[in-house]
Motif scaffolding. Structure first.
Motif, PDB file in Angstrom:
ATOM      1  N   ILE A 250      20.533 -18.751 -11.288  1.00  0.00           N
ATOM      2  CA  ILE A 250      19.233 -19.415 -11.401  1.00  0.00           C
ATOM      3  C   ILE A 250      18.127 -18.396 -11.623  1.00  0.00           C
ATOM      4  CG2 ILE A 250      17.581 -20.911 -10.235  1.00  0.00           C
ATOM      5  CD1 ILE A 250      19.954 -21.873  -8.487  1.00  0.00           C
ATOM      6  N   ALA A 251      18.096 -17.394 -10.757  1.00  0.00           N
ATOM      7  CA  ALA A 251      16.972 -16.458 -10.782  1.00  0.00           C
ATOM      8  C   ALA A 251      16.935 -15.637 -12.068  1.00  0.00           C
ATOM      9  CB  ALA A 251      17.035 -15.527  -9.580  1.00  0.00           C
ATOM     10  N   LEU A 252      18.110 -15.320 -12.613  1.00  0.00           N
ATOM     11  CA  LEU A 252      18.155 -14.480 -13.801  1.00  0.00           C
ATOM     12  C   LEU A 252      17.577 -15.169 -15.018  1.00  0.00           C
ATOM     13  CD1 LEU A 252      21.661 -12.777 -13.807  1.00  0.00           C
ATOM     14  CD2 LEU A 252      19.455 -11.638 -13.862  1.00  0.00           C
ATOM     15  N   MET A 254      16.033 -18.471 -15.226  1.00  0.00           N
ATOM     16  CA  MET A 254      14.999 -19.507 -15.123  1.00  0.00           C
ATOM     17  C   MET A 254      13.741 -19.126 -15.890  1.00  0.00           C
ATOM     18  SD  MET A 254      15.298 -22.334 -13.704  1.00  0.00           S
ATOM     19  CE  MET A 254      14.222 -23.679 -14.070  1.00  0.00           C
ATOM     20  N   GLY A 255      13.468 -17.831 -15.920  1.00  0.00           N
ATOM     21  CA  GLY A 255      12.218 -17.374 -16.524  1.00  0.00           C
ATOM     22  C   GLY A 255      12.074 -17.745 -17.991  1.00  0.00           C
ATOM     23  N   GLN A 262      17.853 -25.044 -19.208  1.00  0.00           N
ATOM     24  CA  GLN A 262      17.033 -25.066 -18.002  1.00  0.00           C
ATOM     25  C   GLN A 262      17.508 -26.145 -17.029  1.00  0.00           C
ATOM     26  OE1 GLN A 262      12.884 -26.302 -18.199  1.00  0.00           O
ATOM     27  NE2 GLN A 262      12.331 -24.472 -17.068  1.00  0.00           N
TER      28      GLN A 262
END
Lengths: 293, 401
Positions: A250-252, A254-255, A262
């Protein structure tokens, strides 16, 4: 009369206001659940990606429209399990030392150190892992990189220490003195008393600590992201394989993700959320059981 | 094996485990301090992360060198973090400063730069102003790029020195303030702490008042407690997802300070509710009864009697919350972004210290810099820890008698 009535009304209104404030917690939990689930289930309901492929796939290649998270689930579970295996015994024994063997001053000092360990932000654990653990793992690893399941396990094992130590220590200290005295009176040694009487009596508290530790390990993101390697495919088969836990996926991405990509990151969040909810319910049940006995 | 032997063996294992726990703590803190301490200095704390180009207007003068050549050489002309000395220094009289050529390593590119290595006390550089007439500081290790429109691009150090000496009157100097500092991250962190506390503190305190002073045991209270427990158990990445879906997208706040602080405010709620509740519970029932017996209303009792007694507990809650915000990273990564800048408005992004530490470690592979930021974070954490110890000791006064 009028004045009293007005005063009363004011009191009721303010009580209502306090209630609303307290209720924000409930609203937040509901909102979080609804938003994450709504976004996460969208791709399966609208049939833009089959849920079966999502849950059982072993490749995550947004470029070629392949989104499988099975290898991430496996990675998450392996890492958490490994961390518990290493971290929990060390943590419980440390808790035993603090509450049973150390003098009150030494115990206080160690407790302070453990609290400090709990206060260090997870990113710094990750930096430590990247600077120390990963190079060491690389030395013994047959692979070309040190980022691995093993490095992740070690970092997570360190990270769950403070949680498990402090909760176990509290519940060990809460065991009534009479239990110990009774055991001594029967001729048991200190060590026997600790392992045969005190620890079993503190069992449910220690279990709560362990489960909270599991929760912390499975939900950890930033520290893990720095040391796990984040491969795009492959179920880990050895300790030196890279893993990609659910959280870091997710963290990698999502940006910059958009569209189905998404939404499927939200779906990853849903899977994680379900794991966490199971853990939360377990804690709740344990705490209730403890109160009941 | 005899009982004593067995006991001492087990004891040994317990000592070993405790030793491991302590040495892990020591090695983490030690690692971060040893790796990072070389970079922590005043410039590191007060500079922006990104380089800044400044046009400085300076009235040229004639300032002789007041120190001898040897000590001029020994002045560290370059910022040790990124640069190695190539040539120089050469003293230039009309700007009252020495210049040197260094190879300046900026992330991945490496290039030669002319930097200021030493500035005389009465150098005209100290009276530099920008185009709007505002005073600006030019420090050692600032990079010189051009003077009165002459670019130093391919010149050697001697040529640059000659060029500067040839100029007179008002000089327009293009200098670059080196980056690598964390000022913007410190300020973003402060903003984040303030904003999230402004939102979460009243909600949390009033919520705790409701739970301890008003609520009768029942389904509603159970629901609220269960919710608070759930919030405490949710990992921060999920908060980040929610913040992304709700504040960033649904409310259209974009990735910004406000999205980040509102997300963090939710994370803080259980912390504040729990510690305030604990604090309110320590206030003896007799205080409330006394106040009510004097004819005060419940509300008056709460605000005039109960809350003042609980102030140390609330202070503890605030300190814990600050620690939480400073340590928070995953949620902020998704909601406040990784841009190292001072957020100009509520709706512009900015990265806190912790996010910045992650960013430089992950994206730039710069562990030293991450550790230097780590030192700042750890110092904050230790200070908060000690302060919260003091405040929570104050709370126990009622029970000590």
């Amino acid at each position: 009369m009028q004045a009293i009535k007005r005063k009363k009304r004011k009191e009721t209104i303010i009580e209502g206001f306090f209630l609303i404030c307290a209720f924000v917690a409930v609203i937040s939990v509901l909102a979080i659940t609804v938003f994450v689930f709504f976004n996460g289930l969208k791709p399966f309901i609208s049939n833009s990606y089959p849920i079966w492929d999502f849950l059982t796939g072993v490749e995550w290649r947004p470029g070629s429209n392949m989104y499988g998270i099975f290898y991430m689930i496996v990675g998450s579970i392996y890492a958490t399990f490994g961390a518990i295996l290493i971290g929990v015994p060390v943590a419980i024994l440390t808790a035993v030392y603090i509450s049973e063997l150390a003098g009150s001053r030494l115990g206080k000092m160690i407790r302070f150190a453990v609290e400090l360990l709990a206060g260090i932000p997870s990113v710094l654990y990750g930096v430590f892992g990247l600077g120390i653990i990963v190079p060491y793992v690389l030395k013994i690893s047959p692979m070309a990189q040190g980022e691995s399941l093993l490095a992740t396990i070690l970092v997570l094992a360190i990270m769950i220490l403070p949680t498990v130590v402090s909760i176990s220590e509290t519940s060990i200290s809460a065991v009534p003195k009479e239990y110990r005295e009774g055991s001594y009176a029967l001729g048991a040694s200190k060590i026997q008393t600790i392992f045969k009487v005190v620890l079993p009596a503190a069992r449910s508290g220690i279990m709560t600590g362990v489960i909270l530790g599991i929760g912390r390990a499975i939900g950890e993101t930033m520290a893990v992201m720095l040391v796990c390697g984040n491969p795009i495919a492959g179920i880990p088969t050895s300790l030196f394989d890279q893993i990609r836990p659910l959280t870091t996926n997710i963290a990698l991405e999502m940006g910059y993700a958009s569209g189905v990509h998404q939404e499927l990151l939200y779906s990853t969040g849903v899977v994680l959320f379900i794991f966490i909810m199971i853990i939360n319910l377990a804690v709740n049940k344990l705490v209730k059981a403890k109160v009941g006995s | 094996m005899g009982r004593t032997a067995k006991d001492s063996l087990v004891k040994g294992i317990i000592y070993l485990a405790t030793g491991i726990t302590l040495s892990v703590l020591l090695s983490i803190v030690g690692f971060i301090f040893v790796k990072g301490i070389g970079l922590v200095n005043w410039d590191f704390l007060t500079r922006d992360y990104n380089e800044k180009v400044v046009y400085a207007f300076v009235e040229s003068g004639e300032v002789p060198l007041s120190i001898d050549e040897e000590s001029l050489k020994s002045k560290q002309p370059y910022d040790q973090r990124y640069e190695t000395l190539q040539e120089g220094p050469i003293y230039v009289e009309n700007i009252g400063a020495a210049i040197a050529s260094v190879s300046y390593k900026n992330h991945s590119t490496e290039r030669e730069q002319i930097v200021i290595s030493y500035i005389e006390k009465d150098s005209p550089l100290n009276g530099a102003i920008d185009s709007t007439g505002k005073a600006i500081t030019i420090g050692t290790d600032y990079i010189l790029q051009s003077i009165n429109g002459t670019d130093f691009g391919d010149m050697t150090l001697e040529e640059v020195a000659e060029t500067i000496t040839a100029e007179s009157g008002e000089l327009k100097i293009k200098v670059v303030q080196p980056g690598g500092g964390i000022k913007s991250n410190i300020i973003t962190t402060l903003y984040m702490v303030l904003l999230s506390l402004i939102v979460a503190l009243p909600l949390g305190i009033f919520g705790a008042i409701y739970l301890t002073e008003y609520a009768k045991p029942g389904r509603l209270v159970n629901a609220i407690r269960f919710a608070a427990e759930c919030l405490a158990g949710i990992p921060s990445i999920i908060f980040g997802l929610f913040g992304m879906a709700f504040f960033v997208v649904a409310m259209n706040f974009q990735i910004s300070l406000i999205s980040g602080s509102l997300t963090v405010a939710i994370i803080l709620l259980p912390v504040i509710i729990r510690s305030t509740e604990e604090a309110l519970k320590t206030v003896p029932m007799a205080f409330r009864e006394g106040s009510l017996a004097l004819g005060a209303t419940k509300l008056q009792t709460i605000f005039k009697v109960v809350l003042p007694c609980a102030v140390p507990g609330i202070a503890t809650a605030v300190l814990l919350s600050i620690g939480r915000v400073v340590g928070e990273s995953a949620a902020l990564l998704l909601t406040a972004g990784t841009v190292a800048q001072i957020p100009g408005t509520l709706f512009s992004p900015g990265s806190t210290l912790t996010v910045q530490a992650y960013y430089v470690a992950k994206e730039e592979g710069n562990i030293e810099l991450a550790c230097a930021i780590g030192i700042v974070i750890i110092v904050i954490v230790i200070v908060l820890n000690i302060l919260s110890r003091i405040t929570s000791d104050k709370l126990d006064v009622f029970n000590k008698k």
